[in-house]
Design a protein around this motif. Structure first.
Motif, PDB file in Angstrom:
ATOM      1  N   ALA A   1     -12.266   7.737   2.090  1.00  0.00           N
ATOM      2  CA  ALA A   1     -11.859   6.329   2.181  1.00  0.00           C
ATOM      3  C   ALA A   1     -10.453   6.227   2.771  1.00  0.00           C
ATOM      4  CB  ALA A   1     -11.898   5.675   0.800  1.00  0.00           C
ATOM      5  N   ILE A   2      -9.579   7.126   2.333  1.00  0.00           N
ATOM      6  CA  ILE A   2      -8.215   7.108   2.850  1.00  0.00           C
ATOM      7  C   ILE A   2      -8.194   7.549   4.311  1.00  0.00           C
ATOM      8  CG2 ILE A   2      -5.895   8.031   2.531  1.00  0.00           C
ATOM      9  CD1 ILE A   2      -6.517   8.322  -0.440  1.00  0.00           C
ATOM     10  N   ARG A   3      -9.079   8.466   4.649  1.00  0.00           N
ATOM     11  CA  ARG A   3      -9.130   8.990   6.007  1.00  0.00           C
ATOM     12  C   ARG A   3      -9.473   7.909   7.037  1.00  0.00           C
ATOM     13  NH1 ARG A   3     -11.845  13.830   5.009  1.00  0.00           N
ATOM     14  NH2 ARG A   3      -9.955  15.050   4.888  1.00  0.00           N
ATOM     15  N   LYS A   4     -10.124   6.870   6.572  1.00  0.00           N
ATOM     16  CA  LYS A   4     -10.427   5.764   7.487  1.00  0.00           C
ATOM     17  C   LYS A   4      -9.158   5.020   7.900  1.00  0.00           C
ATOM     18  CE  LYS A   4     -15.002   4.850   5.603  1.00  0.00           C
ATOM     19  NZ  LYS A   4     -15.780   3.909   4.781  1.00  0.00           N
ATOM     20  N   HIS A   5      -8.148   5.146   7.097  1.00  0.00           N
ATOM     21  CA  HIS A   5      -6.876   4.486   7.392  1.00  0.00           C
ATOM     22  C   HIS A   5      -5.771   5.493   7.101  1.00  0.00           C
ATOM     23  CE1 HIS A   5      -9.210   0.800   7.319  1.00  0.00           C
ATOM     24  NE2 HIS A   5      -9.620   1.113   6.102  1.00  0.00           N
ATOM     25  N   ARG A   6      -5.579   6.384   8.034  1.00  0.00           N
ATOM     26  CA  ARG A   6      -4.643   7.474   7.761  1.00  0.00           C
ATOM     27  C   ARG A   6      -3.244   7.014   7.435  1.00  0.00           C
ATOM     28  NH1 ARG A   6      -5.401  11.897  12.101  1.00  0.00           N
ATOM     29  NH2 ARG A   6      -7.438  12.739  11.596  1.00  0.00           N
ATOM     30  N   TRP A   7      -2.888   5.865   7.974  1.00  0.00           N
ATOM     31  CA  TRP A   7      -1.548   5.324   7.746  1.00  0.00           C
ATOM     32  C   TRP A   7      -1.313   4.958   6.281  1.00  0.00           C
ATOM     33  CZ3 TRP A   7      -2.667   0.622   5.819  1.00  0.00           C
ATOM     34  CH2 TRP A   7      -3.878   0.019   6.234  1.00  0.00           C
ATOM     35  N   TYR A   8      -2.409   4.829   5.552  1.00  0.00           N
ATOM     36  CA  TYR A   8      -2.324   4.507   4.125  1.00  0.00           C
ATOM     37  C   TYR A   8      -1.358   5.450   3.399  1.00  0.00           C
ATOM     38  CZ  TYR A   8      -4.098   4.065  -0.697  1.00  0.00           C
ATOM     39  OH  TYR A   8      -4.217   3.892  -2.047  1.00  0.00           O
ATOM     40  N   ALA A   9      -1.373   6.702   3.843  1.00  0.00           N
ATOM     41  CA  ALA A   9      -0.541   7.717   3.179  1.00  0.00           C
ATOM     42  C   ALA A   9       0.939   7.424   3.328  1.00  0.00           C
ATOM     43  CB  ALA A   9      -0.857   9.088   3.762  1.00  0.00           C
ATOM     44  N   LYS A  10       1.292   6.586   4.244  1.00  0.00           N
ATOM     45  CA  LYS A  10       2.695   6.299   4.500  1.00  0.00           C
ATOM     46  C   LYS A  10       3.235   5.136   3.680  1.00  0.00           C
ATOM     47  CE  LYS A  10       3.866   9.249   7.630  1.00  0.00           C
ATOM     48  NZ  LYS A  10       2.653   9.945   7.865  1.00  0.00           N
ATOM     49  N   ILE A  11       2.368   4.443   2.999  1.00  0.00           N
ATOM     50  CA  ILE A  11       2.819   3.308   2.201  1.00  0.00           C
ATOM     51  C   ILE A  11       3.442   3.836   0.923  1.00  0.00           C
ATOM     52  CG2 ILE A  11       2.182   1.153   1.113  1.00  0.00           C
ATOM     53  CD1 ILE A  11      -0.171   0.936   2.906  1.00  0.00           C
ATOM     54  N   PRO A  12       4.671   3.439   0.636  1.00  0.00           N
ATOM     55  CA  PRO A  12       5.255   3.885  -0.628  1.00  0.00           C
ATOM     56  C   PRO A  12       4.425   3.422  -1.816  1.00  0.00           C
ATOM     57  CG  PRO A  12       6.888   2.800   0.748  1.00  0.00           C
ATOM     58  CD  PRO A  12       5.578   2.590   1.418  1.00  0.00           C
ATOM     59  N   ILE A  13       4.350   4.265  -2.817  1.00  0.00           N
ATOM     60  CA  ILE A  13       3.684   3.903  -4.056  1.00  0.00           C
ATOM     61  C   ILE A  13       4.696   3.127  -4.897  1.00  0.00           C
ATOM     62  CG2 ILE A  13       2.664   4.793  -6.162  1.00  0.00           C
ATOM     63  CD1 ILE A  13       1.883   7.294  -4.444  1.00  0.00           C
ATOM     64  N   SER A  14       4.369   1.880  -5.215  1.00  0.00           N
ATOM     65  CA  SER A  14       5.381   1.026  -5.834  1.00  0.00           C
ATOM     66  C   SER A  14       5.272   1.001  -7.352  1.00  0.00           C
ATOM     67  CB  SER A  14       5.286  -0.389  -5.278  1.00  0.00           C
ATOM     68  OG  SER A  14       3.982  -0.872  -5.483  1.00  0.00           O
ATOM     69  N   GLY A  15       4.142   1.442  -7.879  1.00  0.00           N
ATOM     70  CA  GLY A  15       3.991   1.398  -9.321  1.00  0.00           C
ATOM     71  C   GLY A  15       2.669   2.008  -9.719  1.00  0.00           C
TER      72      GLY A  15
ATOM     73  N   TYR B   1      10.292   2.664 -11.028  1.00  0.00           N
ATOM     74  CA  TYR B   1      10.719   2.477 -12.409  1.00  0.00           C
ATOM     75  C   TYR B   1      12.181   2.054 -12.472  1.00  0.00           C
ATOM     76  CZ  TYR B   1      11.341   3.344 -17.394  1.00  0.00           C
ATOM     77  OH  TYR B   1      11.622   3.191 -18.723  1.00  0.00           O
ATOM     78  N   ASP B   2      13.008   2.700 -11.689  1.00  0.00           N
ATOM     79  CA  ASP B   2      14.422   2.311 -11.618  1.00  0.00           C
ATOM     80  C   ASP B   2      14.581   0.826 -11.289  1.00  0.00           C
ATOM     81  OD1 ASP B   2      15.775   5.354 -10.087  1.00  0.00           O
ATOM     82  OD2 ASP B   2      15.229   4.843 -12.165  1.00  0.00           O
ATOM     83  N   GLN B   3      13.744   0.393 -10.380  1.00  0.00           N
ATOM     84  CA  GLN B   3      13.851  -0.983  -9.880  1.00  0.00           C
ATOM     85  C   GLN B   3      13.309  -1.999 -10.874  1.00  0.00           C
ATOM     86  OE1 GLN B   3      11.789  -1.357  -6.185  1.00  0.00           O
ATOM     87  NE2 GLN B   3      13.587  -2.070  -5.091  1.00  0.00           N
ATOM     88  N   ASN B   4      12.265  -1.604 -11.544  1.00  0.00           N
ATOM     89  CA  ASN B   4      11.574  -2.578 -12.381  1.00  0.00           C
ATOM     90  C   ASN B   4      10.889  -1.882 -13.546  1.00  0.00           C
ATOM     91  OD1 ASN B   4      10.338  -4.813 -13.385  1.00  0.00           O
ATOM     92  ND2 ASN B   4       8.905  -5.084 -11.702  1.00  0.00           N
ATOM     93  N   PRO B   5      11.665  -1.440 -14.539  1.00  0.00           N
ATOM     94  CA  PRO B   5      11.070  -0.731 -15.681  1.00  0.00           C
ATOM     95  C   PRO B   5      10.026  -1.580 -16.403  1.00  0.00           C
ATOM     96  CG  PRO B   5      13.481  -0.752 -15.808  1.00  0.00           C
ATOM     97  CD  PRO B   5      13.114  -1.607 -14.657  1.00  0.00           C
ATOM     98  N   ALA B   6      10.236  -2.874 -16.423  1.00  0.00           N
ATOM     99  CA  ALA B   6       9.333  -3.743 -17.158  1.00  0.00           C
ATOM    100  C   ALA B   6       7.897  -3.628 -16.653  1.00  0.00           C
ATOM    101  CB  ALA B   6       9.803  -5.190 -17.062  1.00  0.00           C
ATOM    102  N   ALA B   7       7.757  -3.456 -15.339  1.00  0.00           N
ATOM    103  CA  ALA B   7       6.403  -3.352 -14.773  1.00  0.00           C
ATOM    104  C   ALA B   7       5.643  -2.185 -15.377  1.00  0.00           C
ATOM    105  CB  ALA B   7       6.479  -3.231 -13.260  1.00  0.00           C
ATOM    106  N   PHE B   8       6.363  -1.125 -15.640  1.00  0.00           N
ATOM    107  CA  PHE B   8       5.723   0.051 -16.221  1.00  0.00           C
ATOM    108  C   PHE B   8       5.475  -0.153 -17.709  1.00  0.00           C
ATOM    109  CE2 PHE B   8       5.956   3.337 -12.855  1.00  0.00           C
ATOM    110  CZ  PHE B   8       6.639   2.614 -11.900  1.00  0.00           C
ATOM    111  N   GLN B   9       6.454  -0.725 -18.369  1.00  0.00           N
ATOM    112  CA  GLN B   9       6.349  -0.895 -19.820  1.00  0.00           C
ATOM    113  C   GLN B   9       5.274  -1.913 -20.167  1.00  0.00           C
ATOM    114  OE1 GLN B   9      10.419  -1.822 -20.298  1.00  0.00           O
ATOM    115  NE2 GLN B   9      11.042   0.327 -20.067  1.00  0.00           N
TER     116      GLN B   9
END
Lengths: 244, 244
Positions: free
Chosen positions: A106-120, B173-181
């Motif tokens: 699924a990710i391979r269909k959109h390789r750029w996906y890997a470049k998106i920061p994981i935000s939470g 987490y640094d940016q927004n601990p509440a989201a994790f908690q």
DNA sequence: CTATTTAGCGTATCTGATACGCAGTAAGGA
DNA sequence: TCCTTACTGCGTATCAGATACGCTAAATAG
């Protein structure tokens, strides 16, 4: 609730006054994904290009997303399609192997996906569905919930590593196959065997001179490591559940 | 030889004519690392800021590196310090655990390292030293070279996954601990238990409501998955080497 | 009907990467 | 020794991209 999570679940109430919007959040996210897919490059996604694709002006997008970062978060969920149902009547190991192969596909269909920061933590509808699917595959193991999370998080970590490495390397290979094919020769030139004895042994053994099909080998490598991990999970399940 | 590899090993011959350079490649790379470290953000590294730090004009940098991308490649090797010698007189498993913990610690000193695209196989002096160290720890297992590479590549994949996830999550987490908690509470609001049954069970069990120290849990999670992987490696070594 | 809210967008500002070409420095070679 | 060539640093310019600001028009609430 974090604003980006509310966005992903479309929790914002539609305003009651003012002109009917000609744009929707879904339109914008879809256009952004199309732009990224067209170039297979997250960097191609600019607000201007997304707007152009929609036939609107750049600044109109900001009525719907606060910033480009918010758009990226939305893309990080929308781009990964919801999983098909997991196979039934199979053991946890076959299921997790299927899961891993399919989330990668699924990710391979959109390789750029890997470049998106994981935000939470996984919080969008589609990412959560994959998380749920993996957990569900461990239902019959008898592991307590907390242990299931541990096993799945390790698996996700391994998959994320593959996402980080394999896709970058695939892009690098597309750009410059010779660098990979001549990796052994390069190492012979730069790596002093006294400082890199283990690498030197590999080079001498010609390990890097065997040039197969890049993608096939990448998949085999992934599966080899995956099966090692699953061997460890099997032993863990034995210890926790059969040891009782 | 790829130009970026030649750069990493400083294979370019110093020119013989023209003014003595006031700048060196090492200066530039060091300054770039300092800029990234100052903000703990790879995005802070612009050619202008690096130049400012050196007291030079932006365009002077281009006499030494072809592009900002080249500078990033150089940083990807320079930022990860060479490994200390691996512990002696310990078994492969203790060694690989030490290796994993230490490479993560090295990367943790420069969290932005995780954001640098991987451009090719490990080919810089420092990255190669880490690769060599991991391989060396498997010397006494009796595994053939190719199998050692497989084991180490799986381990690197897992570590890279940790790099991708843990650092992004730590920043989040640094940016927004509440989201994790409040992750559990958020899931209760958005995730329909009929669509996410396994997740719902976790939520009901209060798994996400137990809020410990973020870093400690991150490390425990990493180690849990690592030990599962190493369990699998142990079984593999048994099969390949004791089965003879 | 008036006041308020909202969508779209034109203009502007700032940041960042890098092309281009000038001036000065240093060495090679005749 | 002098001229030619190669090289360094840098000022200027161009282009791309993110987004603030404020105007106009559309739609609803009261």
């Amino acid at each position: 609730m974090p604003p980006d999570v509310a966005l992903m679940w479309r929790l914002r109430e539609a305003p009651r006054r003012g002109p009917k919007p000609s744009l929707s959040l879904d339109d914008i996210v879809r256009a952004a994904i199309e732009v990224a897919d067209a170039d297979n490059d997250l960097g191609a996604v600019s607000m201007a290009r997304v707007a152009e694709r929609l036939g609107n002006s750049t600044m109109a997008l900001y009525r719907h997303v606060k910033s480009k970062d918010d758009l990226l978060v939305l893309m990080s969920d929308a781009a990964i399609e919801r999983p098909d149902p997991m196979p039934e009547g199979v053991d946890w190991r076959t299921g997790l192997t299927f899961w891993a192969d399919n989330v990668l596909a699924a990710i391979r269909k959109h390789r750029w996906y890997a470049k998106i920061p994981i935000s939470g933590p996984p919080a969008g509808p589609n990412n959560l569905a994959w998380f749920d699917a993996a957990l569900g595959l461990l239902n019959d193991t008898g592991l307590p919930e907390e242990a299931k999370v541990g096993v799945v998080m390790g698996l996700i970590t391994y998959v994320q590593g593959e996402v980080r490495m394999a896709f970058d390397l695939a892009a690098g290979y597309d750009q410059n196959p010779a660098a990979f094919q001549q990796f052994g020769a390069t190492l012979r030139q730069v790596a002093d065997p006294r400082q890199y004895p283990a690498v030197a042994r590999l080079v001498d053994a010609g390990i890097f001179d065997e040039v197969g099909n890049f993608e096939d080998e990448s998949e085999q490598d992934f599966d080899f490591g995956l099966q090692l991990y699953l061997d460890g999970v099997a032993a863990f399940i034995d210890r926790v559940c059969q040891g009782k």
